[in-house]
Each structure stands twice: as C-alpha cells, then as structure tokens.
Design an enzyme around this catalytic site. Structure first.
Site, PDB file in Angstrom:
ATOM      1  N   TYR A 210     -27.226 -40.101 -75.563  1.00  0.00           N
ATOM      2  CA  TYR A 210     -28.393 -40.851 -75.091  1.00  0.00           C
ATOM      3  C   TYR A 210     -29.442 -39.882 -74.559  1.00  0.00           C
ATOM      4  O   TYR A 210     -29.125 -38.974 -73.788  1.00  0.00           O
ATOM      5  CB  TYR A 210     -27.998 -41.828 -73.970  1.00  0.00           C
ATOM      6  CG  TYR A 210     -27.159 -42.974 -74.479  1.00  0.00           C
ATOM      7  CD1 TYR A 210     -27.755 -44.095 -75.036  1.00  0.00           C
ATOM      8  CD2 TYR A 210     -25.772 -42.903 -74.446  1.00  0.00           C
ATOM      9  CE1 TYR A 210     -26.993 -45.141 -75.543  1.00  0.00           C
ATOM     10  CE2 TYR A 210     -24.996 -43.948 -74.956  1.00  0.00           C
ATOM     11  CZ  TYR A 210     -25.615 -45.051 -75.499  1.00  0.00           C
ATOM     12  OH  TYR A 210     -24.855 -46.081 -76.011  1.00  0.00           O
ATOM     13  N   SER A 211     -30.694 -40.120 -74.945  1.00  0.00           N
ATOM     14  CA  SER A 211     -31.790 -39.302 -74.413  1.00  0.00           C
ATOM     15  C   SER A 211     -32.045 -39.668 -72.963  1.00  0.00           C
ATOM     16  O   SER A 211     -31.943 -40.839 -72.580  1.00  0.00           O
ATOM     17  CB  SER A 211     -33.081 -39.573 -75.177  1.00  0.00           C
ATOM     18  OG  SER A 211     -33.014 -38.989 -76.432  1.00  0.00           O
ATOM     19  N   CYS A 380     -39.518 -39.789 -81.986  1.00  0.00           N
ATOM     20  CA  CYS A 380     -38.163 -40.204 -81.637  1.00  0.00           C
ATOM     21  C   CYS A 380     -37.996 -41.697 -81.897  1.00  0.00           C
ATOM     22  O   CYS A 380     -38.846 -42.497 -81.507  1.00  0.00           O
ATOM     23  CB  CYS A 380     -37.872 -39.882 -80.167  1.00  0.00           C
ATOM     24  SG  CYS A 380     -36.145 -40.118 -79.708  1.00  0.00           S
ATOM     25  N   GLU A 420     -36.608 -36.359 -83.678  1.00  0.00           N
ATOM     26  CA  GLU A 420     -35.258 -36.749 -83.255  1.00  0.00           C
ATOM     27  C   GLU A 420     -35.081 -38.219 -83.585  1.00  0.00           C
ATOM     28  O   GLU A 420     -35.646 -39.088 -82.913  1.00  0.00           O
ATOM     29  CB  GLU A 420     -35.096 -36.506 -81.754  1.00  0.00           C
ATOM     30  CG  GLU A 420     -33.639 -36.499 -81.336  1.00  0.00           C
ATOM     31  CD  GLU A 420     -33.459 -35.849 -79.976  1.00  0.00           C
ATOM     32  OE1 GLU A 420     -33.557 -34.605 -79.890  1.00  0.00           O
ATOM     33  OE2 GLU A 420     -33.249 -36.583 -79.011  1.00  0.00           O
ATOM     34  N   TYR A 422     -32.462 -41.491 -85.464  1.00  0.00           N
ATOM     35  CA  TYR A 422     -31.070 -41.912 -85.621  1.00  0.00           C
ATOM     36  C   TYR A 422     -30.982 -43.147 -86.498  1.00  0.00           C
ATOM     37  O   TYR A 422     -31.977 -43.804 -86.717  1.00  0.00           O
ATOM     38  CB  TYR A 422     -30.449 -42.192 -84.249  1.00  0.00           C
ATOM     39  CG  TYR A 422     -31.415 -42.763 -83.240  1.00  0.00           C
ATOM     40  CD1 TYR A 422     -31.685 -44.136 -83.231  1.00  0.00           C
ATOM     41  CD2 TYR A 422     -32.087 -41.934 -82.336  1.00  0.00           C
ATOM     42  CE1 TYR A 422     -32.576 -44.656 -82.318  1.00  0.00           C
ATOM     43  CE2 TYR A 422     -32.969 -42.463 -81.410  1.00  0.00           C
ATOM     44  CZ  TYR A 422     -33.207 -43.820 -81.408  1.00  0.00           C
ATOM     45  OH  TYR A 422     -34.101 -44.331 -80.501  1.00  0.00           O
TER      46      TYR A 422
END
Ligand code: A2P
Length: 422
Positions: A210-211, A380, A420, A422
């Site tokens: 987790y960021s 992101c 970044e 996902y």
C-alpha cells in the site's frame, strides 16, 4: 545428459521477500516476467539478463541467480508453486548433470533499447518511459528496514471512509501508529501489510503493498504514524466477486487493533525538494495516496513559510464525484496552491472523461510545465491509464514543438516521470 550440456545463469525471484509490487513486470523490456495470484516469476528462455528490472526492485527479491543446466531450467509452473527459492545446485550435482565451469552467459547491465514512439502493432511498454531513479533533490529514503521474517506491529489509530458511503469502491483512510519502533518514510514510498491467517493452500498470506498517503513527518505531525488509502476489494479485475484479503481486513479494523507491517519500500517514486520544483500528479482512485502525501508535505512547508515550492497540478479520475477519495478536503485547498482537475467517467448525463482527456484539454499549461526541467510527473492508479497518459504527454510535447523523442528519454533519465500502476 552429456558433457556438452549448456549451463545458464537462471534468473529467479525470491518469493519469501517479494512484495508483488509488479515493478519488475512493468520494467522488463522483453516481457520475461509474469505472475499469478501468488508469485512473480521469470521466464528463463525469454530473459536476456539485461538487468533492467534489478535496480527498481524495492526489496532485492529480483536479484537471484542459479547456475542451471539449460535443459533443466526451472519452468514457470514450478516457480509459481514455490514458497522459497531452491538451493543452488552443488558442483557435484552440476557435474552429474553433465556440465562444469562457469555459466556461459553472465547477467549484464545493458540498457535495453525500447522505442519511445511505439510503431503500428507494437505494444506499449511502460519500462521505456518510467524513471527508475528519483529526482536529484529527493530526500534519501530508508528502505527494507523490516522484512517479512521480522515484521513490526503497528496499531490502528484511525479508520474513516473517504468517499461517500453507499457508492461502489468504498475507500478508507487508515492511520497506523508505530509507537517507539523506527519506521521513517517519505512521500511516494509504500509499506507491506501481512494479513493474519492463511490462504486457500493453508500457507501464510504474503504481504500486500500500500502506498503511504501521509507526509514524512506523520499523518499527525510529530507523531510516529502514517496513513494509507485502502479500497475495499469486492471483485477482481474481471468483475468476478472476490473479497480482497488484506483490503477487507484493513477496512474492518477498529482503533486499537494491530497489524503486521513490513517496509518501507521504494527509492524512486519520490518528490523533488528543491525550490521552484513543480509536481504534476495524475491518478485514479487509491492512486491518490502518494499524491495526497506530496501535496500535504508541500502544504505544510508553505504554511511554515520555509519553502518556495513551484506549481502543483493534479489530474484525478474516478467514476463519479461521490466515489472520488478525499473530494471534500481537495476542494478546500487554495487555488493558488494546487491546480486541481477532476475526470469523472460515469456521471449520469455527462460524457465519459479520463485523466488523459483532461490533460489534453489543459495542454497549454501541461506543455509549459513539460518545458520546465524542474517539473516532475507522477502517475499512480489503474494499469490501463499508463498508456493513455504517456501518449497524451507525447502529443502535448509534439504539438508544442518540444519533440517527444528528446523529451521522453530526458524525463526517464532525470527521474522526472514516475509510473506506479496496478
Ligand atoms: P471507467 O468508468 O471506464 O471504469 P476504478 O473506479 O475502476 O478504480 O477506475 C477509476 C477511474 O479510472 C474510473 O473513472 C475509470 O473509468 C477510469 N479508467 C478506466 N480505464 C482507464 C484508462 N485506460 N485510462 C484512464 N482512466 C481509466
């Protein structure tokens, strides 16, 4: 096997310390890395040992090599079942397999060349664009202080939903406190959460990444805490009902509950700290976490009057305004501090808009920032937006006469474009 059996250096990923962050797969220029729900693995006959994936790996789990007879290289299927790396073959085992001496091909640090303007039919490769080095003025990060074999225990000191109740994509702002345990972080870094219990195979869960959503001096300044932005996962990417193990565990936590944490991770998605440096942030959903961290750090610096920051520009996408995390607090930020642009894709009666559409609409301002070598771009969120965002930057650069073929390599080389997803 006979004495002519070829020996290779097989590239492997250590499943015990890998945090499944996808950085290696995103970086590999030849598509040699793949994954399933448990492991990231390297396809031996595709890997060209270029080493592009090694420096960006946050844990070092990518940097593992085994001398293997080529014919006996570990298959993908085998690697996907691993909980730990197999021991290296002994000299005697190698000799018995009909090989001796050093591997014929050594890993080599070569810069794989990938086109910054993909041709017709060529697939988009984010590794060609995303920087693997931080901005020159980034603060030095601590990384890998706590690994999976010795996680630290943090306590939950806050858990609130940060988008409207009743919408899909329920998202929580969760604050974790580390007490007296060292856990120094920077904006843009991430942590790993180890959910309690075991998976369907009866094995302990691996850590989920987790960021961090808070600045370096804590969610509450001066305290040893940090925050996360967590979406309750109730379906997979294909829309099939699946409850995310870590996200549901986190979203259900109460004040005083404890959680096992590893990290911190990340040494490149870091913010610039020099005066007049500009930050352009492009995100969807929980990809807003690092953007909140950077924005809040700049806001605190500005409030203290100690820092002459440059411009902040934010492009933030969500299905609807109700679903967008932190919508209220973002609205309250002064217009002369941050230029905020929202892209909603499912507002009834409105055309679908993505972040890249907004960037094109704001091309005059984006190109002015692109021109400035003190501007840093951060992307992101959803994997799918990477290509759209990078292609929007390309078109904006070309339309402004900046020449994407020069701009793109400079952004990567100078740590000025960070991806970044996902
Ligand atoms: P969409 O309505 O098409 O799904 P999510 O809510 O799934 O996390 O997505 C966040 C936002 O990102 C949504 O508005 C979603 O739009 C949008 N999105 C989906 N695909 C892309 C893409 N390829 N590029 C940019 N934004 C995207």
């Amino acid at each position: 096997m006979n004495a002519t059996t070829e020996l290779i250096q097989q590239h492997l990923i250590d499943p015990e310390i890998c945090i499944r962050c996808n950085t290696c797969e995103a970086t590999c220029p030849v598509g040699a890395i793949t994954h399933d729900s448990r492991n990231y693995v390297v396809i031996a006959d595709k890997c060209n040992l270029c080493m592009a994936c090694v420096p960006p790996c946050p844990t070092g789990s990518i940097d593992n090599w085994r001398s293997m007879p080529k014919v006996a290289a570990y298959s993908i299927e085998e690697q996907l079942t691993w909980d730990e790396l197999p021991a290296a073959l002994t000299e005697a085992e190698l000799q018995a397999a009909g090989v001796s001496g050093d591997a014929s091909v050594e890993p080599q640090a070569s810069v794989a060349s990938v086109s910054v303007t993909p041709g017709e039919g060529e697939s988009f490769n984010s590794g060609a664009f995303g920087a693997t080095l931080p901005p020159w003025s980034a603060a030095h990060p601590y990384t890998n202080l706590h690994g999976p074999k010795a996680p630290v225990t943090a306590s939950v000191v806050g858990n609130v939903q940060v988008n409207e109740a009743g919408t899909a994509n329920e998202t929580h702002h969760i604050v974790l406190d580390f007490g007296s345990l060292p856990f120094p972080v920077l904006e843009g870094q991430s942590i790993g959460i180890i959910p309690p219990g075991v998976d369907a195979q009866g094995k302990p869960h691996h850590a989920r990444q987790y960021s961090i959503a808070s600045p370096r001096n804590g969610e509450r300044p001066g305290y040893n805490n940090l925050s996360l932005t967590v979406k309750r996962v109730v379906e997979d990417h294909q829309g099939k009902a699946v409850l995310g193990v870590a996200s549901n565990f986190l979203c259900d936590m109460k004040t005083g509950d404890t959680v096992q944490v590893i990290g911190p991770f990340g040494a490149s998605f870091l913010m610039p700290n020099h005066p007049k440096s500009n930050i352009v942030m492009i995100c969807t959903g929980t990809g807003s976490a690092p953007m909140r961290a950077m924005t809040e750090w700049r806001r605190r610096l500005r409030a203290s009057g100690k820092f002459e920051g440059g411009k902040l520009m934010l492009f933030f996408g969500a299905r609807t305004q109700e679903e967008l995390p932190y919508f209220g607090p973002l609205q309250k930020l002064p217009k002369d501090f941050i230029d905020t642009n929202f892209a909603f894709s499912r507002t009834p009666g409105q055309p679908k808009r993505y972040v890249q559409d907004l960037m094109r609409e704001r091309s005059a301002d984006v190109s002015a920032l692109l021109k400035d070598p003190n501007t840093y771009f951060y992307v992101c969120g959803l994997k799918g937006m990477e290509e759209g965002v990078v292609m929007a930057l390309r078109d904006i650069a070309n339309d402004a006469g900046l020449g994407w073929d020069n701009v793109a390599p400079a952004l990567k080389r100078e740590g000025r474009l960070h991806l970044e997803t996902y």
